[in-house]
Design an enzyme around this catalytic site. Structure first.
Site, PDB file in Angstrom:
ATOM      1  CE  LYS A   1      -2.946  -5.460   8.078  1.00  0.00           C
ATOM      2  NZ  LYS A   1      -2.388  -3.925   8.960  1.00  0.00           N
TER       3      LYS A   1
ATOM      4  CG  ASP B   1      -0.239   1.027   8.428  1.00  0.00           C
ATOM      5  OD1 ASP B   1      -0.107   0.741   7.810  1.00  0.00           O
ATOM      6  OD2 ASP B   1      -1.075   0.346   9.378  1.00  0.00           O
TER       7      ASP B   1
HETATM    8  C1  BGC Z   1      -0.416  -4.437   4.729  1.00  0.00           C
HETATM    9  C2  BGC Z   1       0.520  -2.946   4.324  1.00  0.00           C
HETATM   10  C3  BGC Z   1       0.156  -2.307   6.373  1.00  0.00           C
HETATM   11  C4  BGC Z   1       1.052  -3.291   7.676  1.00  0.00           C
HETATM   12  C5  BGC Z   1       0.875  -2.784   9.126  1.00  0.00           C
HETATM   13  C6  BGC Z   1      -0.089  -4.824   6.032  1.00  0.00           C
HETATM   14  O1  BGC Z   1      -0.150  -6.055   5.773  1.00  0.00           O
HETATM   15  O2  BGC Z   1       0.241  -4.861   3.795  1.00  0.00           O
HETATM   16  O3  BGC Z   1      -0.321  -1.891   3.890  1.00  0.00           O
HETATM   17  O4  BGC Z   1       0.995  -1.439   6.502  1.00  0.00           O
HETATM   18  O5  BGC Z   1       0.150  -4.516   6.957  1.00  0.00           O
HETATM   19  O6  BGC Z   1      -0.730  -2.453   9.668  1.00  0.00           O
END
Ligand code: BGC
Length: 462
Positions: free
Chosen positions: A150, A186
């Site tokens: 992200k 999460d």
């Molecule tokens: C992460 C995950 C997370 C998901 C939703 C992804 O970018 O790698 O660990 O569960 O985003 O937040």
């Protein structure tokens, strides 16, 4: 939609599902997991709630643009998880891209402020840490960050134990302490918070800024962790699907630009086709192309339309609204400095629908793969199960959830899936994971004690 198009889409989705099925096995394998794009990470969560959990907990939630601290009470008698209070601390953009030490010092400072405001500073409460990034977990309280995703990219954290970094930041301050820590993705928090309400909830799914899912896997298939009995929750990290090039044939030129312009080029391919952080940008790129080809706005673009990030993902939901969608589209286009005619707003709406539908169908293909896997694992002809879900795209988009459910029904007809929207999985769910971990630890201590007693008795008998 004509039958041929439906058939073609179904075939494409089945193809995606079959590839993901293969990648799940690679991710779980003892020798293949190192190179697997879908990481299938053991979470050391071995049980869902049984309703006897109780106590007071702290929860931290890091994964989006804000960081949250919560005080949560789990009440056994009423089968309830109560949020006592919470506080949001913004994480400024430069901190998301700064050093890990700065980030963890900021987290420790926010927690300190919260404890003061709640009059909790003298207590050492157990803490559930929802950290929504891929982590290689060694134990429930040892979690090595594999990579940021992200909008985050703080230096000096990848490859390190996040619990240790948090504890070090708290010790640097020296003004409070915390009890045992449970690390929670999460998706896992989401599954657990729904699991308290519905004990057949064994899948957790997020479709928000990022996307991911977890599910309860048979221990005998989790080759990386000792033991054959029972189950363990696996954090699939399905966002990484396609990172080895396996989705090249369905990626578009727009997907490739989004990937190239992102802060983590080449990783989380699947996530970049699905989640809220990227959908708006994909739509913007399609609109730019249509304008360049003189198919929109009489070929007249605007500065805003040419600027990355200016077409927000929330616009897609607004434009696809059933009653006011077209009007919303027109207002948004005006705000973006575009001169539109009715037909332009209709085309823009169609583009939004195409991109959000693709996202829903890809998610559905992945979810169907999980449901089918659980069914086959258990040797069942028919599986009835519940998925705990969260995330802004799922919650806010007007048709996303319907399209997702319809596609899952097509791809996993032997699975009867109930969808439960989680109530604060990252907060209450994290507390729940911590509570379940405590219950299991207590049970195993009692078991050891009673084993000890029977040994003593046996010895006395001799
Ligand atoms: C992460 C995950 C997370 C998901 C939703 C992804 O970018 O790698 O660990 O569960 O985003 O937040």
């Amino acid at each position: 939609m004509c039958c041929q198009t439906i058939q073609k889409k179904r075939e494409e989705n089945s193809k995606v599902s079959a590839r993901l099925k293969r990648d799940f096995s690679r991710g779980l394998g003892k020798h293949s997991h190192h190179k697997a794009p879908v990481k299938m990470l053991p979470t050391f969560v071995r049980a869902t709630p049984d309703g006897t959990e109780k106590g007071d907990f702290l929860a931290l939630d890091l994964g989006g643009t804000n960081f949250r601290v919560l005080h949560v009470r789990v009440v056994e008698e009423q089968q309830k998880v109560l949020k006592m209070d919470s506080q949001i601390c913004a994480i400024p953009q430069d901190m998301m891209l700064g050093t890990g030490e700065q980030l963890f010092d900021h987290i420790a400072a926010c927690l300190s402020d919260f404890l003061v405001s709640q009059d909790l500073k003298g207590q050492t409460l157990p803490l559930g840490f929802t950290f929504s990034f891929p982590c290689e977990q060694k134990e429930i309280d040892k979690s090595i960050l594999i990579r940021w995703t992200k909008g985050f990219n703080c230096s000096g954290v990848e490859g390190k134990d996040v619990v240790k970094l948090l504890k070090e930041a708290i010790h640097r301050r020296g003004d409070y302490d915390i009890g045992s820590v449970a690390m929670v993705n999460d998706t896992v928090g989401t599954m657990m918070s729904c699991g308290y309400r519905d004990q057949s909830c064994e899948i957790g799914m997020i479709i928000g800024t990022g996307t991911n899912a977890c599910y309860m896997e048979e221990m005998k298939n989790v080759k990386r962790v000792e033991g054959e009995d029972g189950r363990m929750c696996i954090n699939t990290e399905w966002g990484g699907f396609g990172d080895d090039g396996s989705l090249k044939d369905i990626q578009t030129e727009f997907d490739r630009v989004v990937d190239k312009m992102s802060i983590n080029t080449g990783v989380h391919t699947f996530e970049k086709m699905i989640s809220g952080m990227y959908l708006g940008e994909i739509v913007r790129l399609v609109l730019v192309k249509l304008t360049e080809d003189k198919l929109l706005f009489k070929g007249q673009s605007s500065e805003a339309l040419k600027t990355p990030g200016r077409f927000e993902t929330k616009f897609i939901s607004e434009i696809e609204e059933q009653d006011n969608g077209l009007e919303n589209a027109q207002n948004i286009l005006t705000k973006l400095g575009l001169k539109w005619e009715l037909v332009d707003s209709r085309v823009v709406r169609l583009v939004c629908d195409t991109i959000s539908s693709r996202s829903a169908r890809l998610c559905a293909a992945a979810l169907a793969t999980i449901a089918n896997r659980i069914r086959v694992n258990r040797g069942l002809d028919h599986l009835k199960t519940t998925v705990g879900v969260d995330g802004t795209v799922y919650r806010k988009h007007p048709n996303f959830s319907d399209e997702l459910k319809a596609t899952v029904r097509l791809l996993a007809p032997e699975c009867d899936i109930t969808f439960l929207v989680s109530e604060d999985g990252s907060g209450k769910g994290a507390a729940m994971v911590t509570a379940v971990a405590q219950r299991l630890a207590l049970q195993s201590r009692l078991l050891e004690d009673s084993d000890g007693e029977s040994d003593e008795e046996e010895e006395e008998d001799k």
